[in-house]
Design an enzyme around this catalytic site. Sequence first.
Site, PDB file in Angstrom:
ATOM      1  N   GLU B  60       0.803  -1.222   0.000  1.00 22.67           N
ATOM      2  CA  GLU B  60       0.000   0.000   0.000  1.00 22.67           C
ATOM      3  C   GLU B  60       0.833   1.268   0.000  1.00 22.67           C
ATOM      4  O   GLU B  60       0.459   2.268  -0.620  1.00 22.67           O
ATOM      5  CB  GLU B  60      -0.961   0.013   1.198  1.00 22.67           C
ATOM      6  CG  GLU B  60      -2.202  -0.847   1.031  1.00 22.67           C
ATOM      7  CD  GLU B  60      -1.957  -2.326   1.241  1.00 22.67           C
ATOM      8  OE1 GLU B  60      -0.848  -2.688   1.694  1.00 22.67           O
ATOM      9  OE2 GLU B  60      -2.849  -3.144   0.958  1.00 22.67           O
ATOM     10  N   HIS B 129     -11.974  -4.840   8.440  1.00 19.03           N
ATOM     11  CA  HIS B 129     -12.598  -4.505   7.169  1.00 19.03           C
ATOM     12  C   HIS B 129     -13.772  -3.553   7.358  1.00 19.03           C
ATOM     13  O   HIS B 129     -14.580  -3.397   6.451  1.00 19.03           O
ATOM     14  CB  HIS B 129     -13.100  -5.768   6.457  1.00 19.03           C
ATOM     15  CG  HIS B 129     -12.019  -6.577   5.805  1.00 19.03           C
ATOM     16  ND1 HIS B 129     -11.052  -7.207   6.530  1.00 19.03           N
ATOM     17  CD2 HIS B 129     -11.761  -6.856   4.507  1.00 19.03           C
ATOM     18  CE1 HIS B 129     -10.238  -7.855   5.686  1.00 19.03           C
ATOM     19  NE2 HIS B 129     -10.640  -7.657   4.469  1.00 19.03           N
TER      20      HIS B 129
HETATM   21  C1  LIG Z   1      -2.220  -4.792   4.143  1.00 19.47           C
HETATM   22  C2  LIG Z   1      -3.309  -5.513   3.454  1.00 19.47           C
HETATM   23  N1  LIG Z   1      -3.599  -5.216   2.196  1.00 19.47           N
HETATM   24  C3  LIG Z   1      -4.582  -5.849   1.545  1.00 19.47           C
HETATM   25  C4  LIG Z   1      -5.296  -6.838   2.161  1.00 19.47           C
HETATM   26  C5  LIG Z   1      -6.421  -7.563   1.419  1.00 19.47           C
HETATM   27  N2  LIG Z   1      -5.966  -8.944   1.192  1.00 19.47           N
HETATM   28  C6  LIG Z   1      -6.321  -9.932   2.020  1.00 19.47           C
HETATM   29  S1  LIG Z   1      -5.532 -11.354   1.658  1.00 19.47           S
HETATM   30  C7  LIG Z   1      -4.732 -10.657   0.357  1.00 19.47           C
HETATM   31  C8  LIG Z   1      -3.782 -11.468  -0.442  1.00 19.47           C
HETATM   32  C9  LIG Z   1      -2.754 -12.090   0.423  1.00 19.47           C
HETATM   33  O1  LIG Z   1      -1.915 -12.872  -0.367  1.00 19.47           O
HETATM   34  P1  LIG Z   1      -0.817 -13.779   0.297  1.00 19.47           P
HETATM   35  O2  LIG Z   1       0.056 -12.934   1.179  1.00 19.47           O
HETATM   36  O3  LIG Z   1      -0.149 -14.524  -0.782  1.00 19.47           O
HETATM   37  O4  LIG Z   1      -1.606 -14.756   1.259  1.00 19.47           O
HETATM   38  P2  LIG Z   1      -2.700 -15.833   0.837  1.00 19.47           P
HETATM   39  O5  LIG Z   1      -4.018 -15.145   0.857  1.00 19.47           O
HETATM   40  O6  LIG Z   1      -2.357 -16.341  -0.513  1.00 19.47           O
HETATM   41  O7  LIG Z   1      -2.603 -16.875   1.879  1.00 19.47           O
HETATM   42  C10 LIG Z   1      -5.086  -9.327   0.221  1.00 19.47           C
HETATM   43  C11 LIG Z   1      -4.570  -8.426  -0.815  1.00 19.47           C
HETATM   44  C12 LIG Z   1      -4.967  -7.120   3.491  1.00 19.47           C
HETATM   45  N3  LIG Z   1      -5.628  -8.063   4.206  1.00 19.47           N
HETATM   46  N4  LIG Z   1      -3.971  -6.471   4.098  1.00 19.47           N
END
Ligand SMILES: Cc1ncc(C[n+]2csc(CCOP(=O)(O)OP(=O)(O)O)c2C)c(N)n1
Lengths: 326, 326, 360, 360
Positions: B60, B129
């Site tokens: 971000e 959220h």
């Molecule tokens: C700081 C932040 N930005 C955006 C989100 C929204 N979000 C939730 S999970 C996710 C993807 C996470 O990907 P990864 O780190 O690969 O974990 P996975 O979900 O694949 O286990 C996003 C963008 C968030 N929870 N936190």
Amino acid sequence: MPDATLVEAINFALARAMQDDQRVLILGEDVGKDGGVFRATDGLLARFGPARVLDTPLAEVAIAGVCVGLAAQGFRPVAEIQFMGFAYATIDQLLNHAARLRSRTRGRLTCPMVLRTPCGAGIHAPEHHSESGEACFTNIPGLRVVIPSSPQRGYGLLLAAIRDPDPVVFLEPTRLYRATREPIMDDGTALPLDRCFTLREGNDVTLVGWGGVTREMLSAAERLAAEGTEAEVIDVATLVPLDAETILASVAKTGRCVICHEAPLTGGFGAEIAAQLAGPGLLSMLAPVERVTGYDTIVPLSRLERHYLPSADRILAAVRRTLSHG
Amino acid sequence: MPDATLVEAINFALARAMQDDQRVLILGEDVGKDGGVFRATDGLLARFGPARVLDTPLAEVAIAGVCVGLAAQGFRPVAEIQFMGFAYATIDQLLNHAARLRSRTRGRLTCPMVLRTPCGAGIHAPEHHSESGEACFTNIPGLRVVIPSSPQRGYGLLLAAIRDPDPVVFLEPTRLYRATREPIMDDGTALPLDRCFTLREGNDVTLVGWGGVTREMLSAAERLAAEGTEAEVIDVATLVPLDAETILASVAKTGRCVICHEAPLTGGFGAEIAAQLAGPGLLSMLAPVERVTGYDTIVPLSRLERHYLPSADRILAAVRRTLSHG
Amino acid sequence: MTTTHVAQFSVPFTRHLESDGTAVGALPPFAGNPVDLVPLYRGMVLARIFDAKAVALQRTGRLGTFASSLGQEAVGVGAASAMAADDVLVPSFRDQAAQLWRGVTPVELLLYWGGDERGSDFAGPREDFPISVPVASHVPHAAGIALALKLRQQARGVLCIVGDGATSKGDFYEALNLAGVWRLPLVVLVNNNQWAISVPRSAQSAAATLAQKAIAAGIPGEQVDGNDVIAVRERVALALERARSGGGASLIEALTYRLADHTTADDARRYRDDAEVSTHWHGEPVARLRAYLVSRKAWSRDDEERALADAAAEIDRAAETYLATPPQPVWAMFDHLFAALPAALASQRAQAIAGGTGDA
Amino acid sequence: MTTTHVAQFSVPFTRHLESDGTAVGALPPFAGNPVDLVPLYRGMVLARIFDAKAVALQRTGRLGTFASSLGQEAVGVGAASAMAADDVLVPSFRDQAAQLWRGVTPVELLLYWGGDERGSDFAGPREDFPISVPVASHVPHAAGIALALKLRQQARGVLCIVGDGATSKGDFYEALNLAGVWRLPLVVLVNNNQWAISVPRSAQSAAATLAQKAIAAGIPGEQVDGNDVIAVRERVALALERARSGGGASLIEALTYRLADHTTADDARRYRDDAEVSTHWHGEPVARLRAYLVSRKAWSRDDEERALADAAAEIDRAAETYLATPPQPVWAMFDHLFAALPAALASQRAQAIAGGTGDA
Ligand SMILES: Cc1ncc(C[n+]2csc(CCOP(=O)(O)OP(=O)(O)O)c2C)c(N)n1
Ligand SMILES: Cc1ncc(C[n+]2csc(CCOP(=O)(O)OP(=O)(O)O)c2C)c(N)n1
Ligand SMILES: [Mg+2]
Ligand SMILES: [Mg+2]
């Protein structure tokens, strides 16, 4: 009873807290050998050693986040962020984690940490070193926001902040750091974190503010006294939780209020005090509330900075406006 | 004139802005193929291609910071932060850079960027959220803060935000995203960014608020009308710069005001409106201003969330209190 | 001109079980007797059944948005089984497999995902952190906990789990760098399931491996087959031992695959091919370990049936308990905010109890 | 067990001039004729004299806090001289040497450090960014500018300069990672002067080199002798060429030393030995290049005297102009805030003009 400036009083409070409680740790950039860029942590490394005074890498988010982990483990970390301009990066950690760790675990884990940061303009500092961003922190449930305006209050409030079982943002106005000296009682007495301080009593008008502008409020009050107008001067000190009672009681007496702060007007925390007056305090009000604040502009660099800062003159003019109402 | 929900209207506005102006770019997490987690950017990648709709890495701070560079170079980046809970990390970039680039270079470089983010509770979303953190952004000089409450206003205000030559934070209440549909004029007409919207006229009391609670204000107003009390309902829409005039004019007429928002009470932006009433508006006030807001607590997880949200009942009760005064 | 090479690095990769369950070479001591692997197998099954139940509850409106760990069970179980009881877990939002192994109950997990904060007040591993929804923002916490353990001179370690997407975030990096230079007893485990919602691993970073993010922090980094529970357990155990004995922080990238949608709120067909998903069913961790156990005669069809039934029964009971748990009282939102409620909030609390319509 | 090595890296280091000014092997083409190096020498001298003047002005209360680049002039001059005019510089707060080379005037620099925003409205390189005081927060801007150039398909590059301390920050890393995966035309130059205020390089990161931070972003990283202006120029030029021609981002760590206090507000004796500083005077960049030029008969004592006098005269004139510049009017703080002042602010502007005592 040694004489001390605000920054020395902060130093005394840190030393006292560390001596009284092994769980208290200091961390931040240059807090060790250098003693902090303002010397607030001067001598602490020598006295308490590197396991209790930690120079961190240059990483504000990590500083705040590490405090959350330390605090959850029972330490009482006191972090220094070098200037408020660099503290905004920590809001994410403060809001999403520090302020809600207790709540989100229903009390299983807690977060007794203090994030100290110098704030405010008036010392001809470089760009980004003159912010008054308290309003970024005052709408965050679970967080206390404190800003002292004298050496003794700095001492007592910081001790209280460190002893508080929940997270506290502690703002230190740089232009007060060395502005005055006063005798300090370094006896470990904390001041309450939910109380305003009435610095001067008066029946004609209430001046309420915090931080750097407290001096201008007092000097305006003195000039008013010379004219026979007695101003009550209140240092809010703890912005959150707000001691609205003291302010409302004062305005109930004076019927007039000038709110002063250095931060920009719109959405500044002064609005919260005005809101108390528009709500529970309305029936006391004999004149429209006045706000004397920084303008809604970027704090200018040093050459224009004095035109930005709320002056005693501006406060006086506002008082005169309130007095001109019936 | 297609019917559209708020999120569809946002989508229309984005498409329109991109079509009208080659400089407009979309960037953010999952804004491409996925069309954004709420589908606000649905179809834009297919229509405008990967050079104008960019899925970013999960970062971000970089998203906000990249916008500053793009904007200074003459692009008009529109970034999506997936939820407001993750937008706090961008405050550092917004406050220290985006909002002051024009000022600090005396106009040499400017920063026409929009940072969009869904906000608010009420959709049973996971932890972190459901934030309403607008007050973290409203005391930042140089930044506009906008929050629409209907499809048409979402459309027109977003167009205005994108066309604005300065940075805008654009907050989109998730619980309104699909709450209603209305016919949308997708004709590229922007709405002013310095004006409140009077949604309903009335002489007895002013209800003023923004975002998610607008619906509750309107439903309270309907219930009041059934009792013979006519409420004026104002959607502030652009919090900064604030159109205090419209609000003051309304309260000059009604003498009573209930301020509504979903964010916590203390230090919330509602205080700014109350401060206007305590100041320039004081002489109009027939009753103490009331604020109906989220409590000063962490937004509860979904099971208790409805107890947190300001309800029409709470607004009604506040209106009754104001009416009970002389 | 002098051009010299001043630093050299390489990233190792470890696997014990091939995707068909064949062991490659000698297994680590803990896996010497196949029977000792059965608890790991059961742990993975429990997580899988828990996930299925949670998704079913969500689909029927009885749970909130939920992130399944389907296909990634070896990461959680391998890592958690490598931990000592007094190590500290700092999990991400997809780490129910690890949490269950650590003693967080299925009821607590369901409460949490069902929108009840009491789910994070788990009775089991009291020092473990609640899950972090904001991606990567918990890595600094893990560093802080590790610092606490180090300052107290305790021989304990911290395990922090993040996703592949999380490795793009500044807080991940700041914490890793700090843990490196302070030699903190921290192991950061990257659950690289190849996707961050719709963003594939290749769009997240140009780094050939995520393990090499460690090099920036000056700490060891390695890859492991994240669908091989034996390899995950072994490598995490070694890293934690090193951490506990003063050897400092390290990073492990576990290569796995997200077989499910990102969460129940996601529709992965919008952005990835079913065909890609299908190929990844081959080699998934539960079938892989089962194949090995069966090949070593340590597991039978009967065992399997019984294990599935036992796990399903346990999870069903948990779901019932969850569904029967009354919500917290309204005042809970006030009573856990501070150690003691500030006087300024008393009237808000009273108002909330009165349904919001009393005096504020 | 299979343990394979899945990725290998190494960090090269380049130097052309030894610390005593001896050339090691063949110099790059631009340095073939020693006379062509004279402008670089003059550039370093100008920066050094500017710094001395700025410090003197500060000591006498006529300038604000100032960060000298004493001993690090080769980083700025080497890098800036490697840039094309239409490349974009995104500097840190210690990059006056680079800014001066790029055409920011000494008057503008003094205005800025003297507390006048007009100093950042420089007439020269209009697209260059003003300096960034918040450490590392400008690296994302540089990435954004690089993205703009790439989207417009321009063969231009961006150079962003940061300190060693800056490499610990999350924004540095996020931007580097993004620039890597998007193959942006960005070169990040780390001015490793061994100190971040009082924190030595060794306490900043366990990474053996800062160049290896690049590995985390999947981009090339290298070290260069930062007191060797020829080496800095060569390596930055190569990196910028690669950037301009679609080869993507890279990271260069320039090894130098901060001979001065951190800023005029700092007292480095509190935290570092004079003895350490003394050793670093040996090999400092100005003397080093001078020794080389003299050895190649391209520079004489006369040249030196004249160069110093010319530079001093230029800087003195600039200081006079700066000191004679009246401050901006009060309303300047309003008039550059937005493209057009919102109506809501008109009364504040009027009040400020009236000395703050008029009606708000
Ligand atoms: C700081 C932040 N930005 C955006 C989100 C929204 N979000 C939730 S999970 C996710 C993807 C996470 O990907 P990864 O780190 O690969 O974990 P996975 O979900 O694949 O286990 C996003 C963008 C968030 N929870 N936190
Ligand atoms: C984000 C941020 N944190 C803290 C500071 C205060 N500060 C100014 S310079 C500095 C040290 C910077 O060190 P380095 O990156 O090595 O650059 P150098 O000063 O050595 O050129 C610090 C901590 C800052 N300006 N910005
Ligand atoms: Mg992932
Ligand atoms: Mg440095």
